[in-house]
Design an enzyme around this catalytic site. Structure first.
Site, PDB file in Angstrom:
ATOM      1  N   ASN A  81       1.034  -1.324  -0.038  1.00 37.87           N
ATOM      2  CA  ASN A  81      -0.020   0.035   0.034  1.00 37.87           C
ATOM      3  C   ASN A  81       0.966   1.446  -0.073  1.00 37.87           C
ATOM      4  O   ASN A  81       1.580   1.855   0.989  1.00 37.87           O
ATOM      5  CB  ASN A  81      -0.894  -0.086   1.166  1.00 37.87           C
ATOM      6  CG  ASN A  81      -1.857   1.460   1.325  1.00 37.87           C
ATOM      7  OD1 ASN A  81      -1.816   1.990   0.537  1.00 37.87           O
ATOM      8  ND2 ASN A  81      -2.034   1.690   2.784  1.00 37.87           N
ATOM      9  N   LYS A 123       0.087   4.252  -0.234  1.00 36.08           N
ATOM     10  CA  LYS A 123      -0.526   5.421   0.266  1.00 36.08           C
ATOM     11  C   LYS A 123      -0.298   6.483  -0.633  1.00 36.08           C
ATOM     12  O   LYS A 123      -0.229   6.326  -2.001  1.00 36.08           O
ATOM     13  CB  LYS A 123       0.115   5.853   1.648  1.00 36.08           C
ATOM     14  CG  LYS A 123       0.095   4.363   2.456  1.00 36.08           C
ATOM     15  CD  LYS A 123       0.266   4.687   3.941  1.00 36.08           C
ATOM     16  CE  LYS A 123       0.500   3.483   4.905  1.00 36.08           C
ATOM     17  NZ  LYS A 123       0.214   3.514   6.044  1.00 36.08           N
ATOM     18  N   HIS A 130      -9.389   1.462   4.734  1.00 34.48           N
ATOM     19  CA  HIS A 130      -8.392   1.419   5.336  1.00 34.48           C
ATOM     20  C   HIS A 130      -8.550   2.472   6.700  1.00 34.48           C
ATOM     21  O   HIS A 130      -9.360   3.423   6.495  1.00 34.48           O
ATOM     22  CB  HIS A 130      -7.159   1.942   4.454  1.00 34.48           C
ATOM     23  CG  HIS A 130      -5.702   1.916   5.017  1.00 34.48           C
ATOM     24  ND1 HIS A 130      -5.456   2.717   5.893  1.00 34.48           N
ATOM     25  CD2 HIS A 130      -4.761   0.962   4.845  1.00 34.48           C
ATOM     26  CE1 HIS A 130      -4.227   2.501   6.225  1.00 34.48           C
ATOM     27  NE2 HIS A 130      -3.828   1.224   5.609  1.00 34.48           N
ATOM     28  N   GLU A 188      -6.967   4.619   7.438  1.00 34.79           N
ATOM     29  CA  GLU A 188      -6.501   6.250   7.451  1.00 34.79           C
ATOM     30  C   GLU A 188      -7.645   6.904   6.665  1.00 34.79           C
ATOM     31  O   GLU A 188      -8.047   8.046   6.842  1.00 34.79           O
ATOM     32  CB  GLU A 188      -5.460   6.347   6.604  1.00 34.79           C
ATOM     33  CG  GLU A 188      -3.873   5.989   7.535  1.00 34.79           C
ATOM     34  CD  GLU A 188      -2.807   5.789   6.518  1.00 34.79           C
ATOM     35  OE1 GLU A 188      -2.813   5.550   5.372  1.00 34.79           O
ATOM     36  OE2 GLU A 188      -1.954   4.901   7.142  1.00 34.79           O
ATOM     37  N   GLU A 207      -5.767  -5.085  10.437  1.00 36.30           N
ATOM     38  CA  GLU A 207      -4.794  -3.983  10.612  1.00 36.30           C
ATOM     39  C   GLU A 207      -4.813  -3.177  12.138  1.00 36.30           C
ATOM     40  O   GLU A 207      -5.545  -2.385  11.961  1.00 36.30           O
ATOM     41  CB  GLU A 207      -4.655  -2.959   9.504  1.00 36.30           C
ATOM     42  CG  GLU A 207      -4.351  -3.488   8.151  1.00 36.30           C
ATOM     43  CD  GLU A 207      -3.817  -2.522   7.309  1.00 36.30           C
ATOM     44  OE1 GLU A 207      -2.624  -2.707   6.628  1.00 36.30           O
ATOM     45  OE2 GLU A 207      -4.375  -1.594   7.021  1.00 36.30           O
ATOM     46  N   GLY A 246       2.264   1.982  10.588  1.00 41.29           N
ATOM     47  CA  GLY A 246       3.128   3.103  10.462  1.00 41.29           C
ATOM     48  C   GLY A 246       4.053   3.524  11.766  1.00 41.29           C
ATOM     49  O   GLY A 246       4.544   4.564  11.721  1.00 41.29           O
ATOM     50  N   SER A 294       3.198  -2.414  10.427  1.00 30.35           N
ATOM     51  CA  SER A 294       4.893  -2.227  10.345  1.00 30.35           C
ATOM     52  C   SER A 294       5.419  -3.748   9.934  1.00 30.35           C
ATOM     53  O   SER A 294       6.451  -3.990  10.540  1.00 30.35           O
ATOM     54  CB  SER A 294       5.024  -2.075  11.857  1.00 30.35           C
ATOM     55  OG  SER A 294       4.609  -0.608  11.825  1.00 30.35           O
ATOM     56  N   GLY A 352       2.585  -1.021   4.176  1.00 29.32           N
ATOM     57  CA  GLY A 352       2.893   0.431   3.791  1.00 29.32           C
ATOM     58  C   GLY A 352       4.220   0.665   3.488  1.00 29.32           C
ATOM     59  O   GLY A 352       4.873   0.398   2.551  1.00 29.32           O
ATOM     60  N   GLY A 353       4.893   1.123   4.449  1.00 27.44           N
ATOM     61  CA  GLY A 353       6.110   1.708   4.488  1.00 27.44           C
ATOM     62  C   GLY A 353       7.248   1.109   3.847  1.00 27.44           C
ATOM     63  O   GLY A 353       8.006   1.434   2.963  1.00 27.44           O
TER      64      GLY A 353
HETATM   65  C1  PEP Z   1      -1.027   0.140   5.762  1.00 31.78           C
HETATM   66  O1  PEP Z   1      -0.710   1.020   5.161  1.00 31.78           O
HETATM   67  O2  PEP Z   1      -1.682  -0.728   5.522  1.00 31.78           O
HETATM   68  C2  PEP Z   1       0.345  -0.654   6.701  1.00 31.78           C
HETATM   69  C3  PEP Z   1       0.061  -1.448   7.489  1.00 31.78           C
HETATM   70  O3  PEP Z   1       1.278   0.397   7.074  1.00 31.78           O
HETATM   71  P1  PEP Z   1       2.810  -0.103   7.504  1.00 31.78           P
HETATM   72  O4  PEP Z   1       3.025  -1.295   6.990  1.00 31.78           O
HETATM   73  O5  PEP Z   1       3.684   1.323   7.158  1.00 31.78           O
HETATM   74  O6  PEP Z   1       2.511  -0.091   9.094  1.00 31.78           O
END
Ligand code: PEP
Length: 247
Positions: free
Chosen positions: A9, A11, A94, A96, A166, A172, A211, A232-233
């Site tokens: 993802n 973002k 999500h 966010e 999640e 994040g 994460s 994500g990251g």
């Molecule tokens: C996400 O964006 O769904 C996510 C889990 O981010 P991260 O892996 O950065 O925690």
């Protein structure tokens, strides 16, 4: 057997040039026998990305869409528009989007139904806040979210739905749920889906997100009930994404 699904993802990150460089770097190096590889990118990148991975096993997804077919919804993107450019997946609900853009269980459900109607597989997110976890409400929260998201989903469509668990406090933040914590909630989510659909629930893939990175992906994927990761990251760098796919 459920095929694991590792979805990046991105973002709100990357230019078209950066996205195409990423696509070049990962093409031909994924592990299709091990996991399905998906990149969920911002709208402006989707058409170019999809064209860049034609002929590979990499799937492309959006990070949101509207639930209406078309009309006066300034700034929104319609399901058929995503289908027109060949989207395989769309992330829905999500945290966010729930937190900053007023996404609710009701709109999540409308989007899930619409995605299935137009032929895009939804990756539906659920998860608790830190406050809810500390108050021992995790399972109650995800039950409500999952049951709401799946309302009126036809039996024939169930296996197309991917659920991403999640925990919001792990997104994040660098804090990962322990793999046992994640597995426990994911096993519970499958029980919730079983309560709605019986044994068909065995076909639904349930990912963990929060994460996940190359250093912890193997431990997470070794858990009995975890069918993949939403990342994500750590999905932004090609070498990390490839390492995730090669868990
Ligand atoms: C996400 O964006 O769904 C996510 C889990 O981010 P991260 O892996 O950065 O925690």
């Amino acid at each position: 057997m459920r095929k694991p699904i590792i979805a990046g993802n991105w973002k709100m990150n990357k230019t078209i040039k950066e996205a195409l460089e990423f696509a070049e770097a990962v093409k031909g190096k994924t592990c299709p026998d091990k996991a399905e590889a998906v990149i969920c990118a911002p709208f402006t990148l989707l058409k170019d990305l999809k064209e860049a991975v034609v002929g590979t096993d990499i799937k492309i997804g959006a990070q949101n869409m509207h639930f209406e077919d078309n009309g006066a919804f300034t700034g929104e993107v319609a399901p058929a528009m995503l289908k027109e450019i060949g989207m395989d997946y769309v992330i829905i609900g999500h945290s966010e989007r729930r937190q900053y853009f007023n996404e609710t269980d009701e709109t999540v459900n409308k989007k899930v139904l619409k995605a299935l109607e137009v032929g895009i597989d939804p990756i539906v997110c659920c998860g608790e806040t830190l406050e809810e976890r500390e108050a021992d409400k995790t399972k109650d929260v995800v039950k409500v979210q999952v049951e709401a998201a799946l309302k009126d989903v036809a039996k024939e469509d169930l296996a197309k739905v991917v659920i991403a668990y999640e925990p919001i406090w792990a997104i994040g933040t660098g804090k990962t749920a322990t793999s046992e914590q994640a597995n426990d909630v994911i096993a519970y989510i499958r029980e919730v889906v079983k309560g709605l659909y019986g044994e068909l629930a065995e076909e639904v893939r349930i990912q963990y997100g929060g994460s996940v990175k190359p250093a912890n992906v193997a431990e997470i994927m070794a858990q009995s009930d975890i069918d993949g990761a939403l990342v994500g990251g750590a999905s932004l760098k090609a070498e990390d994404f490839l390492a995730l796919l090669n868990f």
